[in-house]
Design a protein around this motif. Structure first.
Motif, PDB file in Angstrom:
ATOM      1  N   LEU A  40     -12.189 -50.139 -52.969  1.00  0.00           N
ATOM      2  CA  LEU A  40     -10.835 -50.603 -52.683  1.00  0.00           C
ATOM      3  C   LEU A  40     -10.647 -52.087 -52.935  1.00  0.00           C
ATOM      4  O   LEU A  40      -9.526 -52.550 -53.037  1.00  0.00           O
ATOM      5  N   GLY A  41     -11.712 -52.851 -53.011  1.00  0.00           N
ATOM      6  CA  GLY A  41     -11.601 -54.272 -53.273  1.00  0.00           C
ATOM      7  C   GLY A  41     -11.646 -55.085 -52.002  1.00  0.00           C
ATOM      8  O   GLY A  41     -11.555 -54.577 -50.883  1.00  0.00           O
ATOM      9  N   ALA A 100      -8.980 -54.961 -48.912  1.00  0.00           N
ATOM     10  CA  ALA A 100      -8.767 -53.729 -48.150  1.00  0.00           C
ATOM     11  C   ALA A 100      -9.510 -53.779 -46.819  1.00  0.00           C
ATOM     12  O   ALA A 100     -10.569 -54.384 -46.715  1.00  0.00           O
ATOM     13  N   VAL A 115      -4.461 -51.294 -47.552  1.00  0.00           N
ATOM     14  CA  VAL A 115      -4.658 -51.905 -48.867  1.00  0.00           C
ATOM     15  C   VAL A 115      -3.480 -52.806 -49.189  1.00  0.00           C
ATOM     16  O   VAL A 115      -2.390 -52.666 -48.637  1.00  0.00           O
ATOM     17  N   GLU A 117      -5.428 -50.766 -56.159  1.00  0.00           N
ATOM     18  CA  GLU A 117      -5.944 -50.545 -54.802  1.00  0.00           C
ATOM     19  C   GLU A 117      -5.357 -49.280 -54.182  1.00  0.00           C
ATOM     20  O   GLU A 117      -6.068 -48.505 -53.543  1.00  0.00           O
ATOM     21  N   ASN A 151      -6.872 -46.247 -55.938  1.00  0.00           N
ATOM     22  CA  ASN A 151      -8.262 -46.054 -55.507  1.00  0.00           C
ATOM     23  C   ASN A 151      -8.338 -45.438 -54.115  1.00  0.00           C
ATOM     24  O   ASN A 151      -9.166 -44.554 -53.867  1.00  0.00           O
TER      25      ASN A 151
END
Length: 191
Positions: free
Chosen positions: A19-20, A23, A76, A82, A85
């Motif tokens: 998610l990066g 998140a 997110v 995002e 994902n």
């Protein structure tokens, strides 16, 4: 990260990678499911950066009241990648229902419908129309103007709701019987 129920351990362990950095993921405890497993995706920049999440707990409470086991609430940023994902992670995780909240309006940052459309195998426009219609009747301008979509990805129902408490409450009341019907058909329980 520790998962209390629902089998999300492998997915949540890698959530930050998938998610990066923007998140956040929190897990939920619940009684045994009646209606199925669900995941909540909150699309909000402030919440994703550690701000107070008022919508995730509300959706979780309403889903639990409807008999769902909520595996987690994921926050997110309002970013197509995002959001996509998070939705794909839920579908791969095998939940029956994913509710995303927020990002369905008209501003340039409202990209939830676009991200969701990329994940869906089939759209179910009747659900989106019912949510907008009930929102208008209830007096929620956000719900009535929402660009949110609904559909099926694999055997998972994915639904976008606007990011206001009134729209969430009305949307969940409208969605309940529709979600039960779709999930029943997807699992082969309803003929």
């Amino acid at each position: 990260m520790r998962v209390l129920q629902g089998g999300w351990t492998p997915l949540l362990d890698t959530a930050a990678d998938v998610l990066g950095a923007g998140a956040t993921v929190s897990t939920m405890e619940s009684d045994a499911p009646v209606a199925g497993r669900a995941l909540v995706v909150v699309v909000d920049d402030r919440t994703a950066h550690g701000g107070v999440d008022s919508l995730g707990p509300l959706v979780t409470e309403l889903l639990t009241e409807a008999g769902f086991l909520v595996d987690a609430s994921v926050s997110v940023q309002a970013d197509e990648v995002e959001i996509r994902n998070a939705l794909n992670t839920a579908v791969i995780g095998g939940v029956d229902l994913v509710i995303s909240v927020g990002g369905t309006g008209m501003s340039p940052r409202d990209v939830t419908p676009e991200a969701t459309s990329q994940v869906l195998d089939r759209e179910l426009p009747g659900i989106s129309e019912a949510l907008r219609s009930s929102g208008r009747v209830a007096g929620s301008l956000d719900a009535g103007l929402s660009r949110g979509v609904a559909g099926v990805s694999g055997s998972t129902l994915v639904v976008n709701l606007p990011g206001t408490r009134a729209a969430v409450r009305d949307g969940m009341a409208t969605l309940g019987p529709l979600a039960s019907k779709v999930i029943g058909e997807l699992s082969g329980l309803v003929e």
